[in-house]
Motif scaffolding. Sequence first.
Motif, PDB file in Angstrom:
ATOM      1  N   PHE A 178     -13.622   0.520   4.379  1.00 39.50           N
ATOM      2  CA  PHE A 178     -14.117   1.222   5.562  1.00 39.50           C
ATOM      3  C   PHE A 178     -13.663   0.597   6.877  1.00 39.50           C
ATOM      4  O   PHE A 178     -13.706   1.248   7.914  1.00 39.50           O
ATOM      5  N   SER A 179     -13.224  -0.652   6.861  1.00 42.32           N
ATOM      6  CA  SER A 179     -12.798  -1.317   8.103  1.00 42.32           C
ATOM      7  C   SER A 179     -11.303  -1.202   8.359  1.00 42.32           C
ATOM      8  O   SER A 179     -10.838  -1.489   9.458  1.00 42.32           O
ATOM      9  N   LYS A 180     -10.553  -0.790   7.358  1.00 39.39           N
ATOM     10  CA  LYS A 180      -9.100  -0.735   7.497  1.00 39.39           C
ATOM     11  C   LYS A 180      -8.697   0.568   8.184  1.00 39.39           C
ATOM     12  O   LYS A 180      -9.034   1.651   7.711  1.00 39.39           O
ATOM     13  N   LYS A 181      -8.001   0.456   9.290  1.00 37.81           N
ATOM     14  CA  LYS A 181      -7.625   1.625  10.075  1.00 37.81           C
ATOM     15  C   LYS A 181      -6.311   2.221   9.589  1.00 37.81           C
ATOM     16  O   LYS A 181      -5.425   1.522   9.109  1.00 37.81           O
ATOM     17  N   ALA A 182      -6.215   3.541   9.729  1.00 35.08           N
ATOM     18  CA  ALA A 182      -5.003   4.243   9.312  1.00 35.08           C
ATOM     19  C   ALA A 182      -3.831   3.882  10.202  1.00 35.08           C
ATOM     20  O   ALA A 182      -3.996   3.582  11.385  1.00 35.08           O
ATOM     21  N   GLY A 183      -2.634   3.894   9.643  1.00 32.06           N
ATOM     22  CA  GLY A 183      -1.419   3.611  10.401  1.00 32.06           C
ATOM     23  C   GLY A 183      -0.212   3.741   9.499  1.00 32.06           C
ATOM     24  O   GLY A 183      -0.345   3.799   8.271  1.00 32.06           O
ATOM     25  N   PRO A 184       0.974   3.798  10.067  1.00 34.24           N
ATOM     26  CA  PRO A 184       2.199   3.946   9.271  1.00 34.24           C
ATOM     27  C   PRO A 184       2.337   2.832   8.235  1.00 34.24           C
ATOM     28  O   PRO A 184       2.309   1.648   8.583  1.00 34.24           O
ATOM     29  N   GLY A 185       2.478   3.214   6.988  1.00 37.49           N
ATOM     30  CA  GLY A 185       2.692   2.232   5.926  1.00 37.49           C
ATOM     31  C   GLY A 185       1.467   1.448   5.509  1.00 37.49           C
ATOM     32  O   GLY A 185       1.569   0.576   4.636  1.00 37.49           O
ATOM     33  N   VAL A 186       0.314   1.723   6.078  1.00 41.19           N
ATOM     34  CA  VAL A 186      -0.907   0.996   5.728  1.00 41.19           C
ATOM     35  C   VAL A 186      -1.421   1.468   4.372  1.00 41.19           C
ATOM     36  O   VAL A 186      -1.545   2.663   4.133  1.00 41.19           O
ATOM     37  N   VAL A 187      -1.714   0.532   3.472  1.00 39.13           N
ATOM     38  CA  VAL A 187      -2.250   0.852   2.147  1.00 39.13           C
ATOM     39  C   VAL A 187      -3.525   0.031   1.929  1.00 39.13           C
ATOM     40  O   VAL A 187      -3.543  -1.171   2.171  1.00 39.13           O
ATOM     41  N   THR A 188      -4.573   0.677   1.471  1.00 39.41           N
ATOM     42  CA  THR A 188      -5.813  -0.019   1.139  1.00 39.41           C
ATOM     43  C   THR A 188      -5.801  -0.375  -0.341  1.00 39.41           C
ATOM     44  O   THR A 188      -5.554   0.478  -1.194  1.00 39.41           O
ATOM     45  N   THR A 189      -6.074  -1.662  -0.641  1.00 38.46           N
ATOM     46  CA  THR A 189      -6.100  -2.148  -2.021  1.00 38.46           C
ATOM     47  C   THR A 189      -7.399  -2.925  -2.265  1.00 38.46           C
ATOM     48  O   THR A 189      -8.213  -3.108  -1.359  1.00 38.46           O
ATOM     49  N   GLU A 190      -7.539  -3.419  -3.480  1.00 36.34           N
ATOM     50  CA  GLU A 190      -8.725  -4.193  -3.854  1.00 36.34           C
ATOM     51  C   GLU A 190      -8.817  -5.525  -3.128  1.00 36.34           C
ATOM     52  O   GLU A 190      -9.872  -6.183  -3.159  1.00 36.34           O
ATOM     53  N   ASN A 191      -7.745  -5.944  -2.466  1.00 37.70           N
ATOM     54  CA  ASN A 191      -7.803  -7.188  -1.690  1.00 37.70           C
ATOM     55  C   ASN A 191      -8.569  -7.020  -0.378  1.00 37.70           C
ATOM     56  O   ASN A 191      -8.901  -8.006   0.283  1.00 37.70           O
ATOM     57  N   ASP A 192      -8.825  -5.775   0.002  1.00 37.70           N
ATOM     58  CA  ASP A 192      -9.520  -5.497   1.264  1.00 37.70           C
ATOM     59  C   ASP A 192     -11.034  -5.543   1.087  1.00 37.70           C
ATOM     60  O   ASP A 192     -11.564  -5.204   0.021  1.00 37.70           O
ATOM     61  N   TRP A 193     -11.706  -5.948   2.157  1.00 37.45           N
ATOM     62  CA  TRP A 193     -13.171  -5.949   2.199  1.00 37.45           C
ATOM     63  C   TRP A 193     -13.606  -5.313   3.513  1.00 37.45           C
ATOM     64  O   TRP A 193     -13.045  -5.584   4.565  1.00 37.45           O
ATOM     65  N   THR A 194     -14.624  -4.473   3.440  1.00 36.34           N
ATOM     66  CA  THR A 194     -15.203  -3.895   4.642  1.00 36.34           C
ATOM     67  C   THR A 194     -15.942  -4.977   5.424  1.00 36.34           C
ATOM     68  O   THR A 194     -16.602  -5.838   4.839  1.00 36.34           O
TER      69      THR A 194
END
Length: 342
Positions: A131-147
Amino acid sequence: MKKVLVTGGSGFLGLHILFQLLQKNYQVTTTIRSEKSKKRVLDTLMANVSTNLNRLSFVKADLSADDNWSEAMSGQDYVLSVASPVFFGKIKNESEAIKPATEGIMRILKFAQAAQVKKVVMTSNFGAVGFSKKAGPGVVTTENDWTDVNMPGLSVYEKSKLIAERTAWKYIRRPDVDLEFTTVNPVAIYGPSLNDHVSGSFGLLENILSKKAIVDLPLNVIDVRDVADIHIRAMENPQANGHRFIATDDGQITLRQIADLIRKNRPELADLLSTKVIPQRLIKIMAIFSKRAREGQVMLTMNRNVSNESARDILGWKPLTNNEETILMAVDAMEKNKLIEP
């Protein structure tokens, strides 16, 4: 014969997990709060022609108390921790609302550790990941991310799942704990229902089918049968230990696309669909004054390019359906169970 304890087996996802485990010949125990829940589970599984019902047993236990958890855990090889506290009405005290989720998973883990259970798989949520990762060119959300737990607009439900998962991982990493542990982090869960119990995500479909104006939010969705499958694969696969798995179909779909999909493929429901769309800029203005609008703004700005590669690569999973099929099956379930107001 391996033994599995499933908490929350009477829920939308829990019933699908019970169904699949019984098909795979596991000895299954599920926790219930009342005899009424037991009857509902059995009636639902029988109505859906479930096999091996003689291998299903019940224990009365609640996440908020220690009673009967030792009995529930005794002799189990695996635990699928699916149950989660439910939020009703307006929340006045956020910390008191979040507390049951954290205490619930800790109760599961401590009793599992004491009973020498091999592995616990926890149903977390995508709200704990992306939920904290913002959209942008080439941005990918993975399991390494935390809100970010302090981000503006994060709902109490998402925050409770995030804090509960963080707390669980902290416990698992203690040197005196030898449990195997995995989490499954589903996006919005749709697809077919085994009875009239559906997930909270169906609220968005109810809004779309109530002639209300649409906020054109993008969504990641997943078929409930896939979420159940990922739980069981994570339980069975030793390589899943220590991993989180995002459960999502490929790609994304917007609420406007969902409305168009229903209009085209379920024309009998067309009169329930609004043609009005609330501009995204209006949501941004309303977010200054409204907590609900701030939650909507999070949904607008977060990254929707979400990877399911870990589930594919480690678990050998692939989606049963695509976004459109998942949504249409959910709509059909709503029609069948009379969940759509005419």
